[in-house]
Design a protein around this motif. Structure first.
Motif, PDB file in Angstrom:
ATOM      1  N   ALA A  66     -11.195   1.406  -0.240  1.00  0.00           N
ATOM      2  CA  ALA A  66     -11.105   0.119  -0.946  1.00  0.00           C
ATOM      3  C   ALA A  66     -12.424  -0.243  -1.613  1.00  0.00           C
ATOM      4  CB  ALA A  66     -10.672  -0.976   0.025  1.00  0.00           C
ATOM      5  N   ILE A  67     -13.536  -0.053  -0.910  1.00  0.00           N
ATOM      6  CA  ILE A  67     -14.842  -0.416  -1.471  1.00  0.00           C
ATOM      7  C   ILE A  67     -15.202   0.471  -2.656  1.00  0.00           C
ATOM      8  CG2 ILE A  67     -17.315  -0.489  -0.967  1.00  0.00           C
ATOM      9  CD1 ILE A  67     -16.587  -1.301   1.897  1.00  0.00           C
ATOM     10  N   VAL A  68     -14.988   1.798  -2.502  1.00  0.00           N
ATOM     11  CA  VAL A  68     -15.330   2.717  -3.592  1.00  0.00           C
ATOM     12  C   VAL A  68     -14.448   2.461  -4.805  1.00  0.00           C
ATOM     13  CG1 VAL A  68     -15.355   5.149  -4.285  1.00  0.00           C
ATOM     14  CG2 VAL A  68     -16.250   4.474  -2.054  1.00  0.00           C
ATOM     15  N   THR A  69     -13.141   2.221  -4.558  1.00  0.00           N
ATOM     16  CA  THR A  69     -12.234   1.966  -5.675  1.00  0.00           C
ATOM     17  C   THR A  69     -12.612   0.688  -6.414  1.00  0.00           C
ATOM     18  OG1 THR A  69     -10.461   3.089  -4.487  1.00  0.00           O
ATOM     19  CG2 THR A  69      -9.825   1.657  -6.303  1.00  0.00           C
ATOM     20  N   GLY A 111      -6.226  11.388   2.883  1.00  0.00           N
ATOM     21  CA  GLY A 111      -6.548  12.143   1.680  1.00  0.00           C
ATOM     22  C   GLY A 111      -5.633  11.787   0.523  1.00  0.00           C
ATOM     23  N   ALA A 112      -4.331  11.608   0.826  1.00  0.00           N
ATOM     24  CA  ALA A 112      -3.386  11.227  -0.225  1.00  0.00           C
ATOM     25  C   ALA A 112      -3.703   9.840  -0.772  1.00  0.00           C
ATOM     26  CB  ALA A 112      -1.961  11.278   0.319  1.00  0.00           C
ATOM     27  N   VAL A 113      -4.084   8.908   0.110  1.00  0.00           N
ATOM     28  CA  VAL A 113      -4.454   7.567  -0.341  1.00  0.00           C
ATOM     29  C   VAL A 113      -5.691   7.624  -1.236  1.00  0.00           C
ATOM     30  CG1 VAL A 113      -5.243   5.296   0.421  1.00  0.00           C
ATOM     31  CG2 VAL A 113      -3.397   6.449   1.648  1.00  0.00           C
ATOM     32  N   ALA A 114      -6.666   8.481  -0.844  1.00  0.00           N
ATOM     33  CA  ALA A 114      -7.875   8.606  -1.661  1.00  0.00           C
ATOM     34  C   ALA A 114      -7.552   9.186  -3.038  1.00  0.00           C
ATOM     35  CB  ALA A 114      -8.893   9.481  -0.936  1.00  0.00           C
ATOM     36  N   VAL A 115      -6.672  10.185  -3.102  1.00  0.00           N
ATOM     37  CA  VAL A 115      -6.279  10.766  -4.389  1.00  0.00           C
ATOM     38  C   VAL A 115      -5.541   9.736  -5.232  1.00  0.00           C
ATOM     39  CG1 VAL A 115      -4.839  12.517  -5.501  1.00  0.00           C
ATOM     40  CG2 VAL A 115      -6.249  13.124  -3.509  1.00  0.00           C
ATOM     41  N   LEU A 116      -4.646   8.985  -4.591  1.00  0.00           N
ATOM     42  CA  LEU A 116      -3.915   7.942  -5.313  1.00  0.00           C
ATOM     43  C   LEU A 116      -4.874   6.895  -5.866  1.00  0.00           C
ATOM     44  CD1 LEU A 116      -1.236   6.687  -6.189  1.00  0.00           C
ATOM     45  CD2 LEU A 116      -1.129   5.552  -3.944  1.00  0.00           C
ATOM     46  N   ALA A 117      -5.883   6.511  -5.079  1.00  0.00           N
ATOM     47  CA  ALA A 117      -6.863   5.537  -5.554  1.00  0.00           C
ATOM     48  C   ALA A 117      -7.624   6.083  -6.754  1.00  0.00           C
ATOM     49  CB  ALA A 117      -7.829   5.182  -4.425  1.00  0.00           C
ATOM     50  N   GLN A 121     -12.289  15.259 -11.095  1.00  0.00           N
ATOM     51  CA  GLN A 121     -12.491  14.464  -9.879  1.00  0.00           C
ATOM     52  C   GLN A 121     -11.232  14.458  -9.012  1.00  0.00           C
ATOM     53  OE1 GLN A 121     -14.194  10.563 -10.377  1.00  0.00           O
ATOM     54  NE2 GLN A 121     -15.507  11.206 -12.080  1.00  0.00           N
ATOM     55  N   ILE A 122     -10.079  14.313  -9.642  1.00  0.00           N
ATOM     56  CA  ILE A 122      -8.823  14.289  -8.882  1.00  0.00           C
ATOM     57  C   ILE A 122      -8.558  15.642  -8.242  1.00  0.00           C
ATOM     58  CG2 ILE A 122      -6.329  14.043  -9.088  1.00  0.00           C
ATOM     59  CD1 ILE A 122      -6.842  11.970 -11.303  1.00  0.00           C
TER      60      ILE A 122
END
Length: 384
Positions: free
Chosen positions: A29-32, A68-74, A93-94
């Motif tokens: 959340a913070i990075v996004t 990991g999936a949440v991070a890719v989605l973000a 990046q993705i």
């Protein structure tokens, strides 16, 4: 503890791990949010790889894959908001984040497999302990008994120390011993001694006969095992120290034959008395190196006394300064009652004595308390 109990304990240990999921989710959340607020030429997306990496350190592959999936989605959302998913920078990046998530998920899977193997190994060690080193009964005739075993080997519950008790027609016989070495070889030698003791404790009339039987039973096996491991020229390192004790039901005495083992301690009224025999015998397996004087020696053992048997792993435990564990002093300072409370106190104190809370050698302790002999019922008196 059986396998189901170990698995239940593992499930209980997973509860704090679920609370840790807030950490990688907060990182995402913070990075996004930061990536959406900074100028377009600044990219914070690579920091998202830390989220699945952190998750793999405490969670399983499913949870790691989910993070990991949440991070890719973000990262996809950031790419769509800031421009296009097909942008070369965002595309790399993705893809990179996706590969890192796959790798750390694989590592989490391998770690989980390793943990399951450790659970199975601990279960096997517990089963071996129940078979080789059977728990002592709490009551044997006029005696109350407690025991504790602390193995030095990592992820093991049993090593080269041994103890056993057997009831005879006139009293109780006990043995405590220490096999030279650790690991599976020591477990095999300990099983050999315990099997011979259980087979002969009821048959031999006296302690010298029992010691001679044990020597005849274990010496050839120890010699053969030692030759196969180090060669045929050295026979000096295959031996077992042991102390054998005979406690008659009648009377207030104990008979002791010491085969190179640390002297038992007698606790009486706040005093600690070492039971040192005048003519100790050599350890089992070394009868060919010295003349054996198998003469049992008697010591007083009154009601209320506690006899403490132990192995050298207790005495050799060192503190941060290198000092050995003062067993006699700590036992004399104890002010509780009962053998179980004594061993519980000594076990906690022994582990606290070492810097890491672990021992460098296996350690075993057995405490025996003689209870007051009941008064015989008078003829015609009602039975309780």
């Amino acid at each position: 503890m059986d396998l189901q109990a170990l698995r239940a304990a593992r499930r209980r240990s997973l509860a704090p791990r679920h609370a840790l999921l807030a950490v990688p989710l907060a990182m995402i959340a913070i990075v996004t949010a930061g990536d959406l607020l900074v100028p377009p030429d600044v990219h914070l997306g690579p920091f998202l790889a830390a989220a699945p990496a952190v998750t793999a350190s405490f969670a399983g592959p499913r949870t790691t894959g989910f993070i990991g999936a949440v991070a890719v989605l973000a990262q996809v959302v950031v790419a769509m908001v800031r421009g296009s998913v097909t942008d070369l920078n965002h595309t790399f990046q993705i893809i990179t984040l996706l590969l890192i998530s796959v790798f750390v998920t694989l590592f989490a899977h391998l770690r989980e497999v390793h943990e399951k193997q450790l659970v199975q190994l601990r279960s096997v060690a517990e089963a071996a302990q129940q078979v080789v080193l059977r728990p002592l009964r709490e009551r044997l005739g006029p005696l109350r008994i407690a025991s504790v075993y602390l193995a030095a080997a990592a992820d093991a519950q049993i090593g080269g120390d041994l103890y056993a008790a057997a009831r005879t027609s006139h009293g109780t016989r006990l043995i405590i011993g220490d096999v030279r070495g650790k690991g599976l070889d020591a477990v095999g030698d300990a099983a050999l001694v315990l099997g011979a003791f259980r087979a002969a404790a009821h048959q031999e009339a006296d302690l010298p006969g029992l010691v001679e039987y044990l020597e005849r039973a274990v010496a050839p096996e120890l010699d053969q095992a030692h030759q196969s491991s180090v060669g045929f020229d050295d026979h000096s390192e295959a031996f077992i120290t042991a102390a054998l004790i005979d406690i008659p039901d009648l009377g207030h005495a104990v008979q002791l034959v010491n085969c190179g083992h640390p002297s038992p301690l007698l606790l009486r009224g706040g005093r600690v008395i070492p039971l040192e025999v005048d003519h100790p015998a050599p350890p089992l397996g070394l009868s060919g190196l010295a003349e054996s004087q198998l003469t049992p020696q008697g010591f007083p053992f009154e009601p209320g006394d506690i006899l403490l048997l132990y192995t050298d792993g207790v005495l050799e435990a060192r503190d941060e300064a290198g000092g050995f564990y003062p067993l006699a002093e700590r036992a004399a300072a104890w002010r509780g009652t009962g053998p179980r409370a004594l061993l519980s106190h000594l076990r906690d104190d022994l582990l606290a004595h070492t810097p890491t809370g672990t021992l460098g050698d296996d350690a075993a302790m057995v405490a025996i308390e003689r209870l007051p002999t009941p008064t015989p019922l008078q003829k015609g008196a009602p039975r309780p």
